[in-house]
Design an enzyme around this catalytic site. Structure first.
Site, PDB file in Angstrom:
ATOM      1  N   CYS A   1       0.827  -1.212   0.000  1.00  0.00           N
ATOM      2  CA  CYS A   1       0.000   0.000   0.000  1.00  0.00           C
ATOM      3  C   CYS A   1       0.859   1.260   0.000  1.00  0.00           C
ATOM      4  O   CYS A   1       1.409   1.647   1.038  1.00  0.00           O
ATOM      5  CB  CYS A   1      -0.933  -0.016   1.211  1.00  0.00           C
ATOM      6  SG  CYS A   1      -1.970   1.454   1.325  1.00  0.00           S
TER       7      CYS A   1
ATOM      8  N   CYS B   1      -0.371   4.100   2.236  1.00  0.00           N
ATOM      9  CA  CYS B   1      -0.103   3.902   3.673  1.00  0.00           C
ATOM     10  C   CYS B   1       1.376   4.117   4.009  1.00  0.00           C
ATOM     11  O   CYS B   1       1.700   4.694   5.036  1.00  0.00           O
ATOM     12  CB  CYS B   1      -0.460   2.479   4.111  1.00  0.00           C
ATOM     13  SG  CYS B   1      -1.951   1.797   3.395  1.00  0.00           S
ATOM     14  N   ASP B   2       2.263   3.613   3.163  1.00  0.00           N
ATOM     15  CA  ASP B   2       3.666   3.484   3.574  1.00  0.00           C
ATOM     16  C   ASP B   2       4.663   4.334   2.787  1.00  0.00           C
ATOM     17  O   ASP B   2       5.845   4.373   3.146  1.00  0.00           O
ATOM     18  CB  ASP B   2       4.096   2.006   3.467  1.00  0.00           C
ATOM     19  CG  ASP B   2       3.264   1.119   4.384  1.00  0.00           C
ATOM     20  OD1 ASP B   2       2.850   1.605   5.443  1.00  0.00           O
ATOM     21  OD2 ASP B   2       3.028  -0.050   4.037  1.00  0.00           O
TER      22      ASP B   2
END
Ligand code: NAP
Length: 268
Positions: A92, A95-96
Site C-alpha cells: 500500500c 499507507c507506507d
C-alpha cells in the site's frame, strides 16, 4: 491489523499503529454492547431468512448480515517477501510511501495500480523502478503516458523478483531481479518494495449466493444493499477503487444504518 503506522485516519494527528486502531474500534463497539466472536466462518446459507453461518461447530442465525471480509493483496509468494512485509515490503503506497523519503524503491506490476502507486511514490522516493513480467503494460494509456513522462520512474521489462534482500538483517536492502527472457539475474539496491499485482476480494464463501462483479467483488445497489434482501456489504469486499481505512469505515456506517432500517421494516 496487518499494516504498521496509519497516518491518514481522521482524529489521529500523530498517526496510530494499525493493530492499536483496531483495538480502539473494538473497545468502542463493545461499549455499545457489541458481542464479538473470533473465528473463521466456514460456510453460509443465504437461501432464506434467517440466514445461517457456521463458525466451526458453532451455528449462528441472523435476519440481517453485514459482510466486511475485505480484499487480500496478491503476493508473489517469495518467502523473503513475507518475512520482510512491514520491514520495507508493502502492498500500500498510500499507507507506507511516506517512510521512503529520498530512498530508491521498486514497484512490481504492470497494471493501473502499479503505475498509480509508482507515480504517487515519486513524491517521496529518490527513484522508482517498475518491474514488470512482460514488455507491454496492462495499465491504461493515460497512466502509461504519465509514468513514461516522469523522470523519476524507470522500467525493468520481462523481469521478476527472484528474491528480496536481506532476510538476515530483517530489513529491505535490495532485490535480485531475474530477466525472464535471458534468465540472467542482477542485484538492485533499494530500501522499499511495493507489490502492486492486484487484489482478490474475500468472497469465496458467497459465490453462487450473491451477485458478484466479474472481478469477484460484491455488487451493491443503493447504499450497501446486496442482491439478497437483508444482506449488506461494506469496505474493500465491495470497493476496489478507494480501498482506504476511512472509506471502509464510512461504508461500514452506511451498512449499519441500512441493516437497522431493514430490521425495523421487518417489525413493521
Ligand atoms: P490488474 O489490472 O489485474 O494488474 C495486475 C498487474 O500485475 C498486471 O500487470 C499483471 O501482469 C501483474 N501480475 C499479476 N500477477 C503477477 C505475478 N504473480 N507476478 C508478477 N506480476 C503479476 O490489477 P490492478 O492494477 O490492481 O487493477 C485492478 C483494477 O482496478 C483494474 O480494472 C484497474 O484498471 C483498476 N484501477 C484503476 C485505477 C485508476 O484508474 N486510477 C487505479 C488502480 C486500479 P500481466 O499484465 O502480465 O498480467
Amino acid at each position: 491489523m496487518l499494516t504498521t503506522m496509519v497516518e491518514n485516519f481522521p482524529g489521529y494527528r500523530d498517526g496510530i499503529l494499525g493493530p492499536d486502531l483496531m483495538a480502539e474500534m473494538r473497545a468502542q463497539a463493545e461499549r455499545f454492547g457489541a458481542e464479538i466472536i473470533s473465528g473463521d466462518v466456514t460456510s453460509v446459507d443465504l437461501g432464506a431468512a434467517p440466514f445461517t453461518l457456521k463458525v466451526g461447530d458453532v451455528v449462528e442465525q441472523t435476519n440481517a448480515l453485514i459482510i466486511s471480509t475485505g480484499a487480500s493483496a496478491r503476493l508473489l509468494g517469495l518467502p523473503s517477501e513475507r518475512t520482510l512485509m512491514g520491514h520495507g515490503v508493502s502492498t500500500c503506497a498510500t499507507c507506507d510511501g511516506y517512510f521512503f523519503r529520498d530512498k530508491p524503491i521498486v514497484v512490481v506490476g504492470g497494471g493501473d495500480s502499479a503505475l498509480e502507486e509508482a507515480t504517487f511514490l515519486t513524491k517521496f522516493a529518490s527513484h522508482v523502478t517498475v518491474v514488470h513480467r512482460r514488455e507491454e503494460l496492462r495499465a491504461s494509456k493515460i497512466m502509461q503516458d504519465k509514468a513514461f513522462a516522469n523522470e523519476k520512474i524507470s522500467f525493468e521489462w520481462n523481469s521478476e523478483l527472484a528474491e528480496v534482500k536481506d532476510v538476515q538483517e530483517g530489513v529491505v536492502t535490495g532485490v535480485v531481479l531475474r530477466n525472464l527472457k535471458s534468465g540472467e539475474t542482477k542485484d538492485l539496491a533499494v530500501d522499499g518494495v511495493f507489490i502492486a499485482i492486484g487484489h482478490t476480494p474475500n468472497t469465496s464463501l458467497f459465490t453462487g449466493q450473491l451477485d458478484l462483479n466479474p472481478n469477484g467483488y460484491i455488487e451493491v445497489g443503493t447504499g450497501s444493499r446486496t442482491s439478497v434482501a437483508g444482506v449488506f456489504a461494506c469496505g474493500d469486499v465491495q470497493d476496489h477503487v478507494y480501498r482506504q481505512a476511512i472509506t471502509a469505515a464510512g461504508t461500514g456506517c452506511m451498512a449499519a444504518i441500512d441493516a437497522e432500517r431493514y430490521l425495523e421494516s421487518l417489525e413493521d
